[in-house]
Design a protein around this motif. Structure first.
Motif, PDB file in Angstrom:
ATOM      1  N   UNK A 106       0.837  -1.205   0.000  1.00  0.00           N
ATOM      2  CA  UNK A 106       0.000   0.000   0.000  1.00  0.00           C
ATOM      3  C   UNK A 106       0.867   1.247   0.000  1.00  0.00           C
ATOM      4  N   UNK A 107       1.862   1.272   0.873  1.00  0.00           N
ATOM      5  CA  UNK A 107       2.754   2.447   0.939  1.00  0.00           C
ATOM      6  C   UNK A 107       3.447   2.668  -0.411  1.00  0.00           C
ATOM      7  N   UNK A 108       3.864   1.553  -1.020  1.00  0.00           N
ATOM      8  CA  UNK A 108       4.588   1.671  -2.291  1.00  0.00           C
ATOM      9  C   UNK A 108       3.683   2.174  -3.414  1.00  0.00           C
ATOM     10  N   UNK A 109       2.412   1.764  -3.409  1.00  0.00           N
ATOM     11  CA  UNK A 109       1.473   2.271  -4.429  1.00  0.00           C
ATOM     12  C   UNK A 109       1.216   3.763  -4.223  1.00  0.00           C
ATOM     13  N   UNK A 110       1.063   4.135  -2.956  1.00  0.00           N
ATOM     14  CA  UNK A 110       0.792   5.541  -2.607  1.00  0.00           C
ATOM     15  C   UNK A 110       1.911   6.458  -3.086  1.00  0.00           C
ATOM     16  N   UNK A 111       3.144   5.982  -2.987  1.00  0.00           N
ATOM     17  CA  UNK A 111       4.280   6.832  -3.366  1.00  0.00           C
ATOM     18  C   UNK A 111       4.636   6.687  -4.847  1.00  0.00           C
ATOM     19  N   UNK A 112       4.327   5.511  -5.425  1.00  0.00           N
ATOM     20  CA  UNK A 112       4.653   5.336  -6.844  1.00  0.00           C
ATOM     21  C   UNK A 112       3.708   6.145  -7.745  1.00  0.00           C
ATOM     22  N   UNK A 113       2.480   6.335  -7.273  1.00  0.00           N
ATOM     23  CA  UNK A 113       1.484   7.022  -8.103  1.00  0.00           C
ATOM     24  C   UNK A 113       1.961   8.414  -8.553  1.00  0.00           C
ATOM     25  N   UNK A 114       2.402   9.293  -7.637  1.00  0.00           N
ATOM     26  CA  UNK A 114       2.875  10.609  -8.113  1.00  0.00           C
ATOM     27  C   UNK A 114       4.143  10.506  -8.959  1.00  0.00           C
ATOM     28  N   UNK A 115       4.978   9.504  -8.658  1.00  0.00           N
ATOM     29  CA  UNK A 115       6.184   9.293  -9.476  1.00  0.00           C
ATOM     30  C   UNK A 115       5.793   9.030 -10.935  1.00  0.00           C
ATOM     31  N   UNK A 116       4.754   8.208 -11.110  1.00  0.00           N
ATOM     32  CA  UNK A 116       4.299   7.875 -12.473  1.00  0.00           C
ATOM     33  C   UNK A 116       3.776   9.116 -13.192  1.00  0.00           C
TER      34      UNK A 116
END
Ligand code: GRG
Length: 289
Positions: A106-116
């Motif tokens: 969950x944490x990784x999805x939350x932070x990857x989203x703005x990166x994308x």
């Protein structure tokens, strides 16, 4: 709509390759790629299209919103939150990958989203990207999703600071409507919409989000595991504050229909087949019950 869902799925898959350490990427991808309805990315892309934006330009942001949504589902299912063993018709993330990896996924999805969004929105201006990231961080955090979840948990324990009606509305404006608002707002920003257009779509997202939560509450009462892909009837058993528990089934239906009428009115001038199809599907399902 099926073509659009396929395109969203292809992009989600492309934006999230499985690399070392594979376990975390597999956990992220597991719930993300299960067959959700993809309502938030669809609404983001359709808003952008209606306001003159391009599908390719908004696609990274649309996928980012789905990642944020999936993060909230994964964390919501954890034993320390809603404790649900099933999601999208399959065992919940923590049932397959364990609690620690599920928290991290969950944490990784939350932070990857703005990166994308930042890495892939080549045709958006820096100003548009900053605005989109601002919306994302504001709506995902303690002014949005997290606020809704905290009050939801507090209210289950019987702690009500405001009236039950006001508490319920606060929870669902923040837990549910916030992601639909975020979806249409980001769609509008991607299309360089005017302030007035942004306001119109924001109002649509808010009303739709509240209607969708009432739909979800009613479905928890009348639907089946096969249809919803998650455990049903839990709200009633846990004594949760819902639109059905507070207002009764008939009044909840009335509220849902009135919010949906507002949604049809707000969106009418745009002649959107996709928005009309979504609204019709929800209305028909509730009114046939
Ligand atoms: C943002 C750090 C951070 C935490 C999130 C766990 C949490 C805090 C919030 C929970 C939000 C939540 C799960 C709200 C429920 C909203 C809802 C009605 C979900 C179901 O949406 P559908 O039916 O699901 O669109 P699919 O699977 O079709 O995408």
């Amino acid at each position: 709509m099926k073509n659009l869902i396929n395109k969203i799925n292809e992009n989600l898959d492309k934006f999230l390759p499985v690399v070392y350490p594979e376990d975390i990427f597999k956990a992220m991808k597991y719930t993300l790629m299960l067959p959700g309805k993809r309502l938030r990315p669809i609404m983001c892309i359709e808003t952008s299209r209606l306001l003159g934006g391009s599908e390719d330009d908004v696609m990274p942001s649309a996928c980012a919103i789905e990642m944020l949504h999936v993060q909230s589902l994964i964390h919501d299912d954890l034993p320390c939150m809603d404790n649900d063993d099933f999601r999208r018709g399959k065992p919940s993330n923590h049932k397959v990958f364990g609690e620690a990896n599920s928290v991290l996924a969950g944490d990784a999805l939350l932070t990857m989203a703005p990166q994308i969004i930042i890495e892939n929105s080549k045709n958006l201006s820096d100003t548009q990207i900053v605005k989109i990231i601002h919306e994302y961080t504001k709506f995902a955090g303690a002014y949005g999703l997290i606020a809704g979840q905290v009050v939801d948990i507090e209210s289950e324990g019987g702690k009500l600071v405001k009236s039950a009606e006001k508490t319920l509305e606060f929870i669902h404006l923040n837990k549910t409507a916030v992601l639909f608002r975020l979806a249409v707002r980001i769609g509008a920003i991607s299309a360089n919409a005017s302030e007035d257009e942004l306001k119109t779509f924001d109002e649509f997202g808010k009303k739709f989000g509240l209607a969708f939560q009432i739909y979800d509450d009613i479905m928890d009462e009348i639907s089946s595991f096969e249809e919803l892909g998650k455990t049903i009837g839990k709200d009633k058993i846990s004594g949760k504050l819902t639109y059905v528990s507070l207002y009764g089934l008939d009044n909840a239906k009335q509220k849902f229909n009135s919010l949906l009428d507002d949604c049809y009115d707000i969106i009418e001038k745009y002649n959107s087949l996709i928005f009309n199809e979504i609204l019709d599907k929800l209305r028909n399902r509730i009114n046939e019950a």
